[in-house]
Design a protein around this motif. Structure first.
Motif, PDB file in Angstrom:
ATOM      1  N   PHE A  70       1.721  14.726 -11.381  1.00 38.33           N
ATOM      2  CA  PHE A  70       2.935  13.940 -11.567  1.00 38.33           C
ATOM      3  C   PHE A  70       3.673  14.524 -12.778  1.00 38.33           C
ATOM      4  CE2 PHE A  70       0.319  10.496  -9.505  1.00 38.33           C
ATOM      5  CZ  PHE A  70       1.117  10.363  -8.373  1.00 38.33           C
ATOM      6  N   ASN A  90      -0.799  18.547  -6.917  1.00 41.36           N
ATOM      7  CA  ASN A  90       0.145  18.870  -7.994  1.00 41.36           C
ATOM      8  C   ASN A  90       0.283  17.684  -8.948  1.00 41.36           C
ATOM      9  OD1 ASN A  90       0.669  21.418  -7.051  1.00 41.36           O
ATOM     10  ND2 ASN A  90       2.658  20.924  -6.143  1.00 41.36           N
ATOM     11  N   GLN A 134       4.485   7.507 -14.533  1.00 46.18           N
ATOM     12  CA  GLN A 134       4.262   6.509 -13.482  1.00 46.18           C
ATOM     13  C   GLN A 134       4.171   5.094 -14.052  1.00 46.18           C
ATOM     14  OE1 GLN A 134       4.048   7.812 -10.031  1.00 46.18           O
ATOM     15  NE2 GLN A 134       5.021   9.308 -11.400  1.00 46.18           N
ATOM     16  N   GLY A 148       1.538  11.451 -15.414  1.00 44.36           N
ATOM     17  CA  GLY A 148       2.825  12.116 -15.533  1.00 44.36           C
ATOM     18  C   GLY A 148       3.516  12.093 -16.878  1.00 44.36           C
ATOM     19  N   ASP A 156      -0.853  18.520  -2.615  1.00 42.92           N
ATOM     20  CA  ASP A 156      -1.109  17.094  -2.821  1.00 42.92           C
ATOM     21  C   ASP A 156      -1.878  16.821  -4.109  1.00 42.92           C
ATOM     22  OD1 ASP A 156      -3.560  18.084  -2.099  1.00 42.92           O
ATOM     23  OD2 ASP A 156      -3.911  16.664  -0.459  1.00 42.92           O
ATOM     24  N   ARG A 188       4.823  13.397  -5.824  1.00 42.64           N
ATOM     25  CA  ARG A 188       4.419  14.622  -6.520  1.00 42.64           C
ATOM     26  C   ARG A 188       5.412  15.741  -6.197  1.00 42.64           C
ATOM     27  NH1 ARG A 188      -0.858  14.151  -8.524  1.00 42.64           N
ATOM     28  NH2 ARG A 188      -1.979  12.328  -7.703  1.00 42.64           N
TER      29      ARG A 188
END
Length: 407
Positions: free
Chosen positions: A245, A243, A249, A366, A241, A327
């Motif tokens: 992006f 990890n 986003q 991300g 959880d 993710r």
């Protein structure tokens, strides 16, 4: 133009443009008896760049042509006038690569060239004459005869043709003389396709148009890397959880420096624009008319060239892109932090699908800012701009003709 050049190298370039390579005299064919058993070298034995003055038949105007020879005797490059284009001939591979600089496209075609050279053939007859000095370089005069033409050529002891005057096999008269000779060592990039140029397939029939083959290998969509099993000794393995992006986003516009395709070639720029609402990515590469739009909802990649009014549609490479807020699964090893293009990012070691370890720096939302492999930066962000992206940027114009991708 010589008969050899007409056969092999006078090729149509993009949008009907054609560049001639000069009225070089070529005497081809075999005679039953040699005047002399001695023959000059047909290709230079070391790197050399020669600027020629060319006088075509029935013309009082001189034209200039630059021809670059590799010392291995296999490759030569002819530069067209006004930087319009280039032809690179590789006798070992028996190919001629025709490059159009304006449209930034190229085509590779079969060539009948061999190591006998552009101008001479061992089956010709050669008669040794005196010596002279041209462009400050000493050369030997030879009288050369073929079944329909004859000429006088002057060639250095190391195989550089400095003068040619006479009639070719088609009965066309012409004169060529060297203006300068440069023996400087040539970089390998001299005989390579420039970075970012797109391949095309030349027309097979009159009236056909050139066809885009595929995106150049250095202009690919920036595919997020999904991690595989990692070595925990290299860094800190985070919980799933946590990890990173790996897709943006938020809407973003990033300019990247992409490493050159070959060692010694400079990097080029690639602009990536991302729309979260459209779920699309657009890639524009430096100096290339073609650009790419990837629709990740449809898993579809479209390569567009508005100038040519052409497009090619194909499946998007890689796996499906993760939805916003999602993710990735897998082992992600955090190995550090950095600031790239004024943005903070976390560095992650990721094993790609080919088993290569990559250090990739992602922002918290991300955006990929840097990729390093074997301590070599492959991709580095130069500029990052967070801003809403106009949906029109990601639309495919309706007036483009569809071309099937090459297999």
């Amino acid at each position: 133009m010589s008969s050899l050049l007409k056969k092999n190298y006078q090729l149509p370039l993009y949008k009907g443009v054609m560049f001639g390579l000069g009225s070089f005299v070529m005497i081809s064919g075999a005679w039953a008896q040699d005047v002399s058993s001695e023959k000059p070298l047909f290709m230079p034995k070391r790197d050399v760049t020669v600027l020629y003055a060319v006088k075509p038949e029935n013309s009082s105007l001189l034209q200039s042509r630059k021809i670059i020879f590799s010392g291995d005797g296999n490759r030569l490059r002819v530069d067209g006038p006004d930087n319009m284009g280039i032809v690179i001939v590789d006798s070992a591979k028996k190919t001629a690569t025709v490059i159009a600089n304006k449209s930034r496209v190229y085509a590779v075609v079969p060539s009948k060239s061999d190591q006998y050279g552009l101008f001479l053939d061992p089956k010709m007859t050669f008669q040794k004459k005196g010596t002279e000095r041209i462009a400050g370089v000493l050369c030997r005069d030879w009288k050369v005869k073929g079944p329909k033409g004859s000429a006088v050529v002057c060639i250095t002891d190391d195989g550089v043709l400095l003068k040619q005057e006479g009639t070719d096999a088609d009965g066309v008269e012409g004169k060529t003389v060297a203006l300068s000779v440069d023996y400087s060592k040539l970089p390998e990039s001299t005989f390579q396709i420039p970075v970012g140029y797109q391949p095309v397939k030349l027309p097979q029939h009159k009236g056909d148009t050139p066809t885009l083959i595929a995106p150049n290998s250095v202009a690919q969509p920036l595919i997020p890397m999904k991690a595989k099993a990692a070595d925990e000794s290299k860094g800190l393995k985070v919980d799933a959880d946590q990890n990173p992006f790996i897709t943006p986003q938020h809407d973003v516009d990033v300019v990247y420096a992409i490493a050159g395709a070959m060692p010694g070639l400079p990097p080029f720029h690639q602009r990536m624009r991302w729309s979260v609402g459209e779920w699309k990515q657009r890639i524009d590469s430096q100096g290339v008319d073609t650009y790419m739009i990837t629709d990740y909802k449809k898993q579809q990649l479209v390569v567009l060239n508005p100038e040519l009014k052409k497009k090619t549609t194909m499946p998007a490479p890689g796996d499906s892109i993760l939805a916003p807020g999602q993710r990735p699964a897998g082992d992600y090893m955090k190995v550090g932090e950095a600031t790239v293009a004024g943005q903070h990012c976390n560095e992650w070691q990721i094993i790609d699908s080919e088993g290569n370890p990559n250090d990739i720096c992602y922002t918290d939302d991300g955006v990929m800012l840097r990729v390093v492999r074997n301590n070599i930066p492959l991709v580095v962000a130069l500029k990052v701009n967070y801003a809403p992206q106009d949906a029109k940027l990601f639309q495919v114009p309706s007036n483009l003709t569809e071309l099937a991708p090459a297999q």
